[in-house]
Design a protein around this motif. Structure first.
Motif, short mmCIF file in Angstrom:
data_model
loop_
_atom_site.label_atom_id
_atom_site.label_comp_id
_atom_site.label_asym_id
_atom_site.label_seq_id
_atom_site.Cartn_x
_atom_site.Cartn_y
_atom_site.Cartn_z
N ASP A 1 36.24 38.24 14.91
CA ASP A 1 36.70 39.39 13.97
C ASP A 1 37.19 38.52 12.71
OD1 ASP A 1 36.51 40.50 16.28
OD2 ASP A 1 38.62 40.35 17.03
N HIS A 2 37.93 37.58 12.51
CA HIS A 2 38.43 37.14 11.35
C HIS A 2 37.17 36.54 10.37
CE1 HIS A 2 39.38 32.92 9.33
NE2 HIS A 2 40.34 33.76 8.63
N SER A 3 36.50 35.60 11.04
CA SER A 3 35.45 35.05 10.24
C SER A 3 34.32 35.87 9.64
CB SER A 3 34.76 33.94 11.05
OG SER A 3 34.20 34.34 12.18
N TYR B 1 34.86 38.88 8.60
CA TYR B 1 35.29 39.34 7.31
C TYR B 1 35.42 38.22 6.24
CZ TYR B 1 36.66 43.77 9.53
OH TYR B 1 36.72 44.88 10.16
N ARG B 2 35.80 37.25 6.69
CA ARG B 2 36.21 36.23 5.69
C ARG B 2 34.87 35.60 5.01
NH1 ARG B 2 40.25 31.34 4.66
NH2 ARG B 2 39.13 29.97 3.77
N ARG B 3 33.96 35.65 5.78
CA ARG B 3 32.44 35.13 5.50
C ARG B 3 32.01 36.13 4.20
NH1 ARG B 3 30.76 33.22 10.61
NH2 ARG B 3 30.15 35.57 11.03
N THR C 1 53.34 32.13 10.74
CA THR C 1 53.57 32.47 12.19
C THR C 1 52.40 32.30 13.15
OG1 THR C 1 55.40 33.80 11.50
CG2 THR C 1 54.90 34.04 13.88
N ARG C 2 52.55 31.92 14.27
CA ARG C 2 51.43 31.87 15.20
C ARG C 2 52.02 32.12 16.60
NH1 ARG C 2 49.05 31.88 11.23
NH2 ARG C 2 47.05 30.47 10.25
N ALA C 3 51.00 32.51 17.55
CA ALA C 3 51.80 32.99 19.02
C ALA C 3 50.57 32.30 19.89
CB ALA C 3 51.61 34.56 19.18
N GLN D 1 43.07 28.96 6.16
CA GLN D 1 43.51 28.27 4.90
C GLN D 1 43.27 29.15 3.78
OE1 GLN D 1 42.17 24.67 3.08
NE2 GLN D 1 44.11 23.78 3.49
N CYS D 2 44.21 29.28 2.63
CA CYS D 2 44.08 30.12 1.83
C CYS D 2 42.67 30.30 1.21
CB CYS D 2 45.00 29.80 0.46
SG CYS D 2 45.25 31.03 -0.54
N LEU D 3 42.19 31.47 1.02
CA LEU D 3 41.02 31.95 0.71
C LEU D 3 41.15 31.74 -0.95
CD1 LEU D 3 38.23 33.08 0.93
CD2 LEU D 3 39.15 35.57 0.57
N GLY D 4 42.16 32.00 -1.51
CA GLY D 4 42.12 32.15 -3.13
C GLY D 4 42.92 31.06 -3.65
N GLN D 5 42.76 29.78 -2.89
CA GLN D 5 43.34 28.47 -3.49
C GLN D 5 42.92 27.86 -4.62
OE1 GLN D 5 43.09 24.95 -0.78
NE2 GLN D 5 41.99 26.12 0.51
C1 HEM Z 1 49.97 29.60 -5.32
C2 HEM Z 1 49.37 30.63 -4.81
C3 HEM Z 1 49.19 31.02 -3.40
C4 HEM Z 1 49.77 30.42 -2.03
C5 HEM Z 1 50.87 29.53 -2.06
C6 HEM Z 1 48.98 30.94 -0.94
C7 HEM Z 1 49.15 30.72 0.25
C8 HEM Z 1 48.58 31.20 1.37
C9 HEM Z 1 48.59 30.66 2.77
C10 HEM Z 1 49.92 29.75 3.03
C11 HEM Z 1 47.83 31.01 3.57
C12 HEM Z 1 47.89 31.21 5.05
C13 HEM Z 1 48.62 32.17 5.99
C14 HEM Z 1 48.20 31.67 7.33
O1 HEM Z 1 47.55 30.81 7.80
O2 HEM Z 1 48.92 32.61 8.17
C15 HEM Z 1 46.82 32.01 2.87
C16 HEM Z 1 46.10 32.90 3.14
C17 HEM Z 1 45.32 33.65 2.32
N1 HEM Z 1 45.32 33.70 0.89
FE1 HEM Z 1 46.74 32.51 -0.34
N2 HEM Z 1 48.10 31.73 -1.61
C18 HEM Z 1 47.88 31.71 -2.61
C19 HEM Z 1 47.34 32.41 -3.62
C20 HEM Z 1 46.00 33.26 -3.31
C21 HEM Z 1 45.23 33.97 -4.22
C22 HEM Z 1 45.03 33.69 -5.77
C23 HEM Z 1 44.49 34.81 -3.37
C24 HEM Z 1 43.35 35.52 -3.87
C25 HEM Z 1 42.46 35.96 -4.11
C26 HEM Z 1 44.66 34.56 -2.03
C27 HEM Z 1 44.30 35.10 -0.85
C28 HEM Z 1 44.50 34.61 0.42
C29 HEM Z 1 43.87 35.49 1.65
C30 HEM Z 1 42.75 36.52 1.39
C31 HEM Z 1 44.27 34.73 2.79
C32 HEM Z 1 43.95 34.87 4.19
C33 HEM Z 1 42.76 34.05 4.55
C34 HEM Z 1 42.48 34.07 6.02
O3 HEM Z 1 43.27 34.62 6.69
O4 HEM Z 1 41.34 33.69 6.32
N3 HEM Z 1 45.95 33.47 -2.07
N4 HEM Z 1 47.70 31.81 1.45
#
Ligand code: HEM
Ligand code: SF4
Lengths: 64, 398
Positions: free
Chosen positions: B97-99, B101-103, B288-290, B346-350
């Motif tokens: 379900d997750h992948s 959308y992420r993909r 958070t995780r369960a 891990q953050c998609l937007g990193q």
């Molecule tokens: C310094 C800035 C940022 C920090 C510290 C940050 C941090 C995080 C963290 C810790 C997660 C993981 C959440 C989890 O595992 O439950 C996450 C997921 C995500 N972030 Fe970021 N983020 C940042 C910037 C961005 C930006 C710019 C975007 C934009 C486009 C973004 C979009 C997302 C998305 C879509 C997810 C979900 C990914 C997934 O579930 O596969 N983030 N972020």
């Protein structure tokens, strides 16, 4: 050094392409890992270890 | 180990603007996985060590599914059972379900794509710096710099008209507040959905060359999915980066030696960004995780259904992983920090966030080499009341 990647595990984080750009790239459409060199030159080894260690999906394996 | 009723709540009291609550560090030393009471009566776990948190985030037996979540802090939603994630809200889903959308998005956020975006990000930054200067001789750095840069960038990427940002900034701020009333939260969610719904309708009628337009054009996604994916990107993409820009600048301004190193060597910027991410750990209440099944973690038995709060602060300040972990050192290698999480979520937007921060901090101090705080540090209002830590305002002069 021998490097292998598993694009099916890859979540396209880009950590490898960021850390060792000489060895890893990302697919243009999917963002998943593309291995540029399975036997990379020694000057890249540190960065390759680092990339393997930082891969969030465990998609990179490295053998000495 | 079953003194469940007396389990403590999540430690949140900070003694200064930059360090985590001291209890986090104490627990990491004595009991890196300890019992935690949630406001709804659930008793789960608080994890505070780097090694354990990294392991849990990479382990599929620990789920992100929204319906399994409990919220560790008092919040209007904290006592209500959570519904499953809405279609498209993939941050709260597992597995396929997750992948799925992420993909659909990962190709848009590669290192190379983000590199190609640099000139555009730089233009936005220069525009904000002009506005900051015009507002001077002193001004609020959050209003003129930290907040508009990520908003401009994510609006452009997604294809959201920037003129309409007021409609989402307000609502997104409300969603991140811990003390928003329940009715306000629902109203904000509804307003965001409505705003994005109109946008999706417009983009379906007239395709545009941006991420949301591209998703609309695939024809594979329902309006609801499109709205929720847009919602996730908009909220995740601007509050986080904005707070890193604001809080990071505050940190540099209050650590003159680090700031001097940073200014003296432009080559330090990449590492400095990683160090600020590590040291500030703005996802202050963790991930958070369960548990999907019973799991043994270093001899501690986690039962199916129990929630784990993974302290990103604890991990990033773990001395087993980072030497002298409590000091800010812009010249260290902070690589491996967990500020963007770990594992498949891990953050998609990193890579986008990195571009914005690198260009942002370096442009700021190049343009205003004499930048300084306009108030004593103790008077800078910090965001302990928000899911994402940072500063509400940062009064500066130059
Ligand atoms: C310094 C800035 C940022 C920090 C510290 C940050 C941090 C995080 C963290 C810790 C997660 C993981 C959440 C989890 O595992 O439950 C996450 C997921 C995500 N972030 Fe970021 N983020 C940042 C910037 C961005 C930006 C710019 C975007 C934009 C486009 C973004 C979009 C997302 C998305 C879509 C997810 C979900 C990914 C997934 O579930 O596969 N983030 N972020
Ligand atoms: S670091 Fe791992 S998950 Fe990220 S792009 Fe490279 S192989 Fe894929």
């Amino acid at each position: 050094m021998e490097v292998e990647v598993d694009p099916r595990r890859c979540c396209a984080s880009g950590m490898c392409a960021l850390t060792a750009p000489a060895v890893f790239d990302q697919d243009e459409a999917a963002g998943t890992v593309v291995l540029l060199s399975a036997r990379p030159p020694s000057e890249t080894w540190d960065s390759v270890w680092e990339a393997a260690d930082s891969c969030p999906a465990g998609a990179i394996s490295v053998k000495d | 180990m079953t003194q469940a009723p007396s389990a403590p709540r999540l430690p949140v009291e900070r003694t200064n603007p930059f360090d985590p609550p001291s209890r986090i560090g104490e627990l990491r030393e004595t009991e890196p996985i300890s019992r935690l009471a949630f406001p709804d009566g659930h008793v789960g776990w608080l994890v505070t060590s780097y090694a354990l948190i990294r392991r849990i985030l990479a382990d599929q037996r620990f789920s992100s599914r929204q319906e399994l979540r409990h919220f560790p802090l008092e919040h209007p939603m904290a006592r209500e059972p959570q519904p499953p994630a809405a279609p498209g809200m993939f941050i709260r889903m597992d597995g396929e379900d997750h992948s799925h959308y992420r993909r659909l998005l990962t190709g848009q956020f590669t290192v190379r794509r983000m590199k190609a975006l640099e000139p555009r990000v730089q233009e936005f930054i220069d525009g904000c710096l002009d506005a900051l200067e015009a507002a001077g001789p002193g001004a609020d750095l959050v209003e003129h710099f930290a907040l508009p840069i990520p908003s401009l960038v994510i609006c452009e990427l997604l294809g959201v008209p920037y003129a309409e940002r007021g409609r989402f900034q307000q609502n997104s701020k409300l969603l991140m507040r811990l003390d928003s009333g329940g009715a306000d939260v629902w109203a904000a969610v509804a307003a965001m959905r409505e705003f994005l719904g109109e946008l999706v309708t417009a983009k379906k009628a007239e395709p545009t060359d941006d991420i949301l337009g591209g998703l609309c054009a695939t024809g594979e996604l329902s309006d609801e999915e499109l709205v929720n994916m847009g919602f996730l990107l908009l909220v995740a993409g601007h509050e986080t980066t904005a707070n890193m820009l604001g809080l990071g600048t505050f940190a540099l301004l209050t650590h003159p030696e680090e700031l001097a190193k940073f200014k003296a060597d432009p080559g330090l910027v990449d590492g400095a960004v990683e160090e600020l991410l590590r040291w500030l750990s703005i996802i202050q209440y963790g991930a958070t995780r369960a548990a999907l099944e019973d799991v043994d973690l270093d001899g501690v038995r986690i039962s199916e259904g129990e929630c784990l709060v993974l302290s990103v602060q604890g991990a990033n300040r773990d001395p087993e992983r980072f030497a002298d972990a409590d000091s800010l050192d812009v010249s260290r290698s902070a690589q491996g920090h967990l500020s963007f999480g770990h594992g498949v979520h891990q953050c998609l937007g990193q890579q986008l966030a990195r571009v914005e921060m690198r260009l942002g901090y370096s442009s700021l101090f190049r343009r205003f080499p004499g930048l300084r705080l306009a108030v004593p540090p103790a008077e800078v209002p910090t965001r302990t009341d928000m899911v994402i830590y940072g500063v509400h305002e940062l009064p500066v002069e130059w």
